[in-house]
Write a protein that holds these residues in place. Sequence first.
Motif, PDB file in Angstrom:
ATOM      1  N   VAL A 115      25.037  -1.693  86.563  1.00 28.74           N
ATOM      2  CA  VAL A 115      25.450  -1.853  85.162  1.00 28.74           C
ATOM      3  C   VAL A 115      24.516  -2.789  84.401  1.00 28.74           C
ATOM      4  N   LYS A 116      23.991  -3.792  85.096  1.00 30.11           N
ATOM      5  CA  LYS A 116      23.199  -4.821  84.406  1.00 30.11           C
ATOM      6  C   LYS A 116      21.890  -4.290  83.829  1.00 30.11           C
ATOM      7  N   PHE A 117      21.482  -3.069  84.218  1.00 26.97           N
ATOM      8  CA  PHE A 117      20.212  -2.544  83.732  1.00 26.97           C
ATOM      9  C   PHE A 117      20.342  -1.791  82.410  1.00 26.97           C
ATOM     10  N   GLY A 118      21.579  -1.527  81.969  1.00 30.26           N
ATOM     11  CA  GLY A 118      21.666  -0.814  80.710  1.00 30.26           C
ATOM     12  C   GLY A 118      23.054  -0.475  80.223  1.00 30.26           C
ATOM     13  N   GLY A 119      24.089  -1.074  80.791  1.00 28.95           N
ATOM     14  CA  GLY A 119      25.416  -0.859  80.224  1.00 28.95           C
ATOM     15  C   GLY A 119      26.395  -0.165  81.146  1.00 28.95           C
ATOM     16  N   ASN A 120      27.574   0.101  80.624  1.00 32.43           N
ATOM     17  CA  ASN A 120      28.708   0.589  81.405  1.00 32.43           C
ATOM     18  C   ASN A 120      28.428   1.940  82.060  1.00 32.43           C
ATOM     19  N   ILE A 121      29.056   2.176  83.216  1.00 37.98           N
ATOM     20  CA  ILE A 121      28.855   3.412  83.981  1.00 37.98           C
ATOM     21  C   ILE A 121      30.213   4.006  84.348  1.00 37.98           C
ATOM     22  N   GLN A 122      30.365   5.309  84.139  1.00 36.68           N
ATOM     23  CA  GLN A 122      31.567   6.020  84.567  1.00 36.68           C
ATOM     24  C   GLN A 122      31.466   6.295  86.069  1.00 36.68           C
ATOM     25  N   PHE A 123      32.512   5.906  86.807  1.00 34.74           N
ATOM     26  CA  PHE A 123      32.564   6.103  88.259  1.00 34.74           C
ATOM     27  C   PHE A 123      33.563   7.217  88.553  1.00 34.74           C
ATOM     28  N   ILE A 124      33.098   8.259  89.234  1.00 34.30           N
ATOM     29  CA  ILE A 124      33.927   9.435  89.514  1.00 34.30           C
ATOM     30  C   ILE A 124      34.131   9.552  91.016  1.00 34.30           C
TER      31      ILE A 124
ATOM     32  N   MET B 106      26.867  19.579 108.546  1.00 31.83           N
ATOM     33  CA  MET B 106      26.253  18.732 107.528  1.00 31.83           C
ATOM     34  C   MET B 106      25.690  19.573 106.386  1.00 31.83           C
ATOM     35  N   THR B 107      25.037  20.680 106.731  1.00 24.44           N
ATOM     36  CA  THR B 107      24.465  21.537 105.686  1.00 24.44           C
ATOM     37  C   THR B 107      25.556  22.079 104.772  1.00 24.44           C
ATOM     38  N   LEU B 108      26.634  22.586 105.348  1.00 27.95           N
ATOM     39  CA  LEU B 108      27.711  23.159 104.547  1.00 27.95           C
ATOM     40  C   LEU B 108      28.411  22.091 103.709  1.00 27.95           C
ATOM     41  N   THR B 109      28.614  20.916 104.303  1.00 31.73           N
ATOM     42  CA  THR B 109      29.244  19.822 103.544  1.00 31.73           C
ATOM     43  C   THR B 109      28.411  19.460 102.332  1.00 31.73           C
ATOM     44  N   ARG B 110      27.113  19.345 102.513  1.00 28.67           N
ATOM     45  CA  ARG B 110      26.245  18.955 101.400  1.00 28.67           C
ATOM     46  C   ARG B 110      26.142  20.075 100.354  1.00 28.67           C
ATOM     47  N   ARG B 111      26.232  21.322 100.790  1.00 34.41           N
ATOM     48  CA  ARG B 111      26.246  22.418  99.815  1.00 34.41           C
ATOM     49  C   ARG B 111      27.506  22.320  98.938  1.00 34.41           C
ATOM     50  N   PHE B 112      28.636  21.980  99.563  1.00 35.44           N
ATOM     51  CA  PHE B 112      29.859  21.782  98.782  1.00 35.44           C
ATOM     52  C   PHE B 112      29.717  20.595  97.830  1.00 35.44           C
ATOM     53  N   MET B 113      29.161  19.502  98.327  1.00 31.75           N
ATOM     54  CA  MET B 113      28.986  18.319  97.473  1.00 31.75           C
ATOM     55  C   MET B 113      28.097  18.649  96.280  1.00 31.75           C
ATOM     56  N   MET B 114      27.069  19.454  96.512  1.00 34.79           N
ATOM     57  CA  MET B 114      26.177  19.836  95.421  1.00 34.79           C
ATOM     58  C   MET B 114      26.903  20.726  94.416  1.00 34.79           C
ATOM     59  N   ARG B 115      27.694  21.684  94.908  1.00 39.36           N
ATOM     60  CA  ARG B 115      28.464  22.547  94.000  1.00 39.36           C
ATOM     61  C   ARG B 115      29.431  21.723  93.140  1.00 39.36           C
ATOM     62  N   ILE B 116      30.122  20.794  93.789  1.00 39.56           N
ATOM     63  CA  ILE B 116      31.119  19.980  93.073  1.00 39.56           C
ATOM     64  C   ILE B 116      30.439  19.098  92.035  1.00 39.56           C
ATOM     65  N   THR B 117      29.345  18.440  92.438  1.00 41.07           N
ATOM     66  CA  THR B 117      28.620  17.579  91.503  1.00 41.07           C
ATOM     67  C   THR B 117      28.112  18.385  90.316  1.00 41.07           C
TER      68      THR B 117
ATOM     69  N   GLU C  52      28.466  19.911  84.600  1.00 37.36           N
ATOM     70  CA  GLU C  52      28.682  20.849  83.500  1.00 37.36           C
ATOM     71  C   GLU C  52      29.873  20.433  82.650  1.00 37.36           C
ATOM     72  N   LYS C  53      30.924  19.996  83.314  1.00 38.91           N
ATOM     73  CA  LYS C  53      32.154  19.585  82.619  1.00 38.91           C
ATOM     74  C   LYS C  53      31.900  18.371  81.725  1.00 38.91           C
ATOM     75  N   ARG C  54      30.992  17.474  82.168  1.00 43.48           N
ATOM     76  CA  ARG C  54      30.770  16.209  81.470  1.00 43.48           C
ATOM     77  C   ARG C  54      29.406  16.174  80.761  1.00 43.48           C
ATOM     78  N   HIS C  55      28.805  17.345  80.615  1.00 42.28           N
ATOM     79  CA  HIS C  55      27.600  17.516  79.791  1.00 42.28           C
ATOM     80  C   HIS C  55      26.398  16.712  80.306  1.00 42.28           C
ATOM     81  N   GLY C  56      26.240  16.655  81.618  1.00 43.02           N
ATOM     82  CA  GLY C  56      25.034  16.074  82.195  1.00 43.02           C
ATOM     83  C   GLY C  56      23.922  17.111  82.244  1.00 43.02           C
ATOM     84  N   LEU C  57      22.699  16.658  82.428  1.00 45.57           N
ATOM     85  CA  LEU C  57      21.539  17.560  82.451  1.00 45.57           C
ATOM     86  C   LEU C  57      20.963  17.761  83.840  1.00 45.57           C
ATOM     87  N   VAL C  58      21.087  16.756  84.697  1.00 51.70           N
ATOM     88  CA  VAL C  58      20.457  16.807  86.018  1.00 51.70           C
ATOM     89  C   VAL C  58      21.382  16.176  87.056  1.00 51.70           C
TER      90      VAL C  58
END
Length: 404
Positions: free
Chosen positions: A231-240, A261-272, A277-283
């Motif tokens: 936070v100290k580098f530029g302000g408040n951060i939303q934690f999800i 591990m591969t399947l778990t990370r594929r799910f984590m990537m899909r969820i992220t 998309e829901k919160r209008h991020g770009l990357v």
Amino acid sequence: MEYSEIMIRYGELSTKGKNRMRFINKLKKNIQDVLSIYPMVKVTADRDRAHVFLNGTNYLPVAESLKEIFGIQAFSPSYKVKKEMPAIKQAVQDVMTHIYQEGMTFKITSKRSDHDFELDSRELNQVLGDAVFDVIPDIKVQMKKPDIDLKVEIRDEAAYLSHENIKGAGGLPVGTSGKGMLMLSGGIDSPVAGYLALKRGVSIEVVHFASPPYTSPGALRKAHELTRKLVKFGGNIQFIEVPLTEIQEEIKNKTPEAYLMTLTRRFMMRITDAIREKRHGLVIINGESLGQVASQTLESMQAINAVTSTPIIRPVVTMDKLEIIELAEKIDTFDVSIQPFEDCCTIFAPDHPKTTPKVNKAEIYEKRLDVGGLVARAVANMKIIEITPQVEEDNLSQLIDDFL
């Protein structure tokens, strides 16, 4: 004399042309967020510089906070003086006698934004230089790189004196390059990746996966604390926080261990990506470093990336572990990262993970799972809080209890 304000010079903003004020206004907001722990401090900003008015606040901790904020090239603490020549001369003499040590050289650099003032810049330099000689007769003038460059600025409301020039963090104001989702595990690498993204002006929202009861409240507290360090580098951060228990149990029960591990990370990537998309991020941003663990081979990255077309930024991908640790120590996340709380990536880690997974095999195994339903439920059950500078260690436990 006590410092009355801090004058801030911008970094790369001088190159931003028509967008300059957008960058400046964002930097102002970031400074206000970071300095919100000092209730008396006020911040203003214009095209040329920003000003932090201390209003009696101790200068030293404020300066330490400013050193971390991206978008600041340098800053100078200043003394406020009545805009009258006797007062200005006395202040110059007081400051010089306080900081002068034998053998030092000096020069006076005057600037007059109030053009109705009785002396112009050249005349001010001469009169105030003579005032210095009156109290320090043996001091020498040096125009290039003097030991003391005493700056005197005549503004509409008052005169200001400064002699220090303190280096800032540089970079771009956080939020001027768009928003990304940082996958924060709780390890050493992902906070460093977040820091490097922040430095280039990317605002981040933290996505942290938890698998209760397998992961503990201590692991969640650790992730919160790592976020607070950023936070100290530029302000408040939303934690999800995103629940992963159901997904990990389904993968463990219905697919080969080597692909867990591969399947778990594929799910984590899909969820992220769905959260992005829901919160209008770009990357999406993560802390993967090539070849560091089994899931970070090029083959693994390809298999995991295949679930999304969203750009994945890996700021530490080419760094070795020692380089990453050095940065983690610099930004004060290392000691938190090594706290012994297991995250969701380690509790179900297979003994012999596949280091060269194939996309087609991962897709075949996923047919055994309700991929869409599992992702949708995880996103629907995410929890969001805002991490701010006010979230200190003393009340972090209460925040965790409320969050759970």
